[in-house]
Design an enzyme around this catalytic site. Structure first.
Site, PDB file in Angstrom:
ATOM      1  N   GLU A   1     -18.593 -11.135  48.247  1.00  0.00           N
ATOM      2  CA  GLU A   1     -17.633 -12.075  47.651  1.00  0.00           C
ATOM      3  C   GLU A   1     -16.777 -11.358  46.603  1.00  0.00           C
ATOM      4  OE1 GLU A   1     -20.867 -12.386  48.048  1.00  0.00           O
ATOM      5  OE2 GLU A   1     -21.497 -14.472  48.245  1.00  0.00           O
TER       6      GLU A   1
ATOM      7  N   ASN B   1     -20.576  -6.282  51.169  1.00  0.00           N
ATOM      8  CA  ASN B   1     -21.340  -5.702  50.067  1.00  0.00           C
ATOM      9  C   ASN B   1     -21.336  -4.183  50.176  1.00  0.00           C
ATOM     10  OD1 ASN B   1     -23.013  -6.249  52.345  1.00  0.00           O
ATOM     11  ND2 ASN B   1     -24.857  -6.167  51.118  1.00  0.00           N
TER      12      ASN B   1
ATOM     13  N   GLU C   1     -23.445  -1.206  48.481  1.00  0.00           N
ATOM     14  CA  GLU C   1     -24.575  -0.828  47.627  1.00  0.00           C
ATOM     15  C   GLU C   1     -24.428   0.607  47.144  1.00  0.00           C
ATOM     16  OE1 GLU C   1     -28.069  -1.894  49.879  1.00  0.00           O
ATOM     17  OE2 GLU C   1     -27.649  -4.042  49.612  1.00  0.00           O
TER      18      GLU C   1
ATOM     19  N   CYS D   1     -24.860 -15.508  45.203  1.00  0.00           N
ATOM     20  CA  CYS D   1     -25.644 -15.322  43.972  1.00  0.00           C
ATOM     21  C   CYS D   1     -24.917 -15.996  42.806  1.00  0.00           C
ATOM     22  CB  CYS D   1     -25.862 -13.835  43.698  1.00  0.00           C
ATOM     23  SG  CYS D   1     -24.412 -12.978  43.046  1.00  0.00           S
TER      24      CYS D   1
ATOM     25  N   CYS E   1     -21.638 -14.401  41.723  1.00  0.00           N
ATOM     26  CA  CYS E   1     -20.520 -14.633  42.651  1.00  0.00           C
ATOM     27  C   CYS E   1     -20.013 -16.062  42.572  1.00  0.00           C
ATOM     28  CB  CYS E   1     -20.934 -14.279  44.084  1.00  0.00           C
ATOM     29  SG  CYS E   1     -20.958 -12.492  44.329  1.00  0.00           S
TER      30      CYS E   1
ATOM     31  N   CYS F   1     -21.277  -7.272  45.555  1.00  0.00           N
ATOM     32  CA  CYS F   1     -21.439  -8.296  46.595  1.00  0.00           C
ATOM     33  C   CYS F   1     -20.171  -8.420  47.439  1.00  0.00           C
ATOM     34  CB  CYS F   1     -21.725  -9.647  45.953  1.00  0.00           C
ATOM     35  SG  CYS F   1     -23.386  -9.826  45.284  1.00  0.00           S
TER      36      CYS F   1
HETATM   37  N1  THU Z   1     -25.290 -10.067  48.534  1.00  0.00           N
HETATM   38  C1  THU Z   1     -23.970 -10.370  48.738  1.00  0.00           C
HETATM   39  O1  THU Z   1     -23.147  -9.482  49.033  1.00  0.00           O
HETATM   40  N2  THU Z   1     -23.585 -11.657  48.615  1.00  0.00           N
HETATM   41  C2  THU Z   1     -24.421 -12.692  48.394  1.00  0.00           C
HETATM   42  O2  THU Z   1     -23.966 -13.828  48.318  1.00  0.00           O
HETATM   43  C3  THU Z   1     -25.869 -12.460  48.262  1.00  0.00           C
HETATM   44  C4  THU Z   1     -26.274 -11.050  48.143  1.00  0.00           C
HETATM   45  C5  THU Z   1     -25.708  -8.674  48.716  1.00  0.00           C
HETATM   46  C6  THU Z   1     -26.059  -7.915  47.459  1.00  0.00           C
HETATM   47  C7  THU Z   1     -26.969  -6.842  48.009  1.00  0.00           C
HETATM   48  O3  THU Z   1     -26.163  -5.767  48.500  1.00  0.00           O
HETATM   49  C8  THU Z   1     -27.652  -7.504  49.190  1.00  0.00           C
HETATM   50  O4  THU Z   1     -26.865  -8.633  49.524  1.00  0.00           O
HETATM   51  C9  THU Z   1     -29.087  -7.941  48.911  1.00  0.00           C
HETATM   52  O5  THU Z   1     -29.162  -8.701  47.753  1.00  0.00           O
END
Ligand code: THU
Length: 130
Positions: free
Chosen positions: A52, A39, A41, A83, A86, A50
């Protein structure tokens, strides 16, 4: 190295200063190649991506479109669940029976499939009249 261990390794590179929740993902394709994502941000929160999505983007950028298996890992109390967005992104490139391995950094593992994670998904069939 197992797909989960590859995801565990790439998770270390996650840029997650806002949530402090690092996620790693690894996709194995039909060719046997493995693509990684973490991920990423952003201070403008909705712009974050994310793990994925990163792995899938790397796969497509390399000219591949057929996911054979995917693994996701985070430091969560139970195996991290992709999520909704994804799940749809995975479904774009994975048949329903593709194995999705969800994991925690302390060793818990849950194996499922994309069809189980995304029942009733919107797919190209709905657009057959266009
Ligand atoms: N996140 C992912 O990268 N993948 C997931 O399957 C769930 C959430 C990340 C998004 C964000 O940067 C952090 O986790 C918190 O939501």
């Amino acid at each position: 190295m197992s797909l989960i261990d590859i995801a565990r390794e790439v998770r270390e590179n996650a840029h997650a200063p806002y949530s402090n929740f690092k996620v790693g993902a690894a996709v194995r394709t039909a060719s046997g190649a493995v693509y990684r994502g973490c991920n990423v941000e952003n201070v403008a929160y909705p712009e974050g991506t994310c793990a994925e999505a990163g792995a899938i983007a790397a796969m497509v950028a390399s000219g591949e479109t057929e996911i054979a298996e995917i693994a996701v890992i985070a430091d969560s109390p139970k195996p991290v669940s992709p999520c909704g967005g994804c799940r749809q992104k995975i479904a774009e490139f994975a048949k329903g029976d593709v194995k999705v391995t969800l994991a925690t950094t302390d060793g818990a593992i849950q194996e499922t499939t994309i069809a189980t994670l995304l029942p009733g998904s919107f797919d190209a069939d709905y657009m057959s009249r266009t």
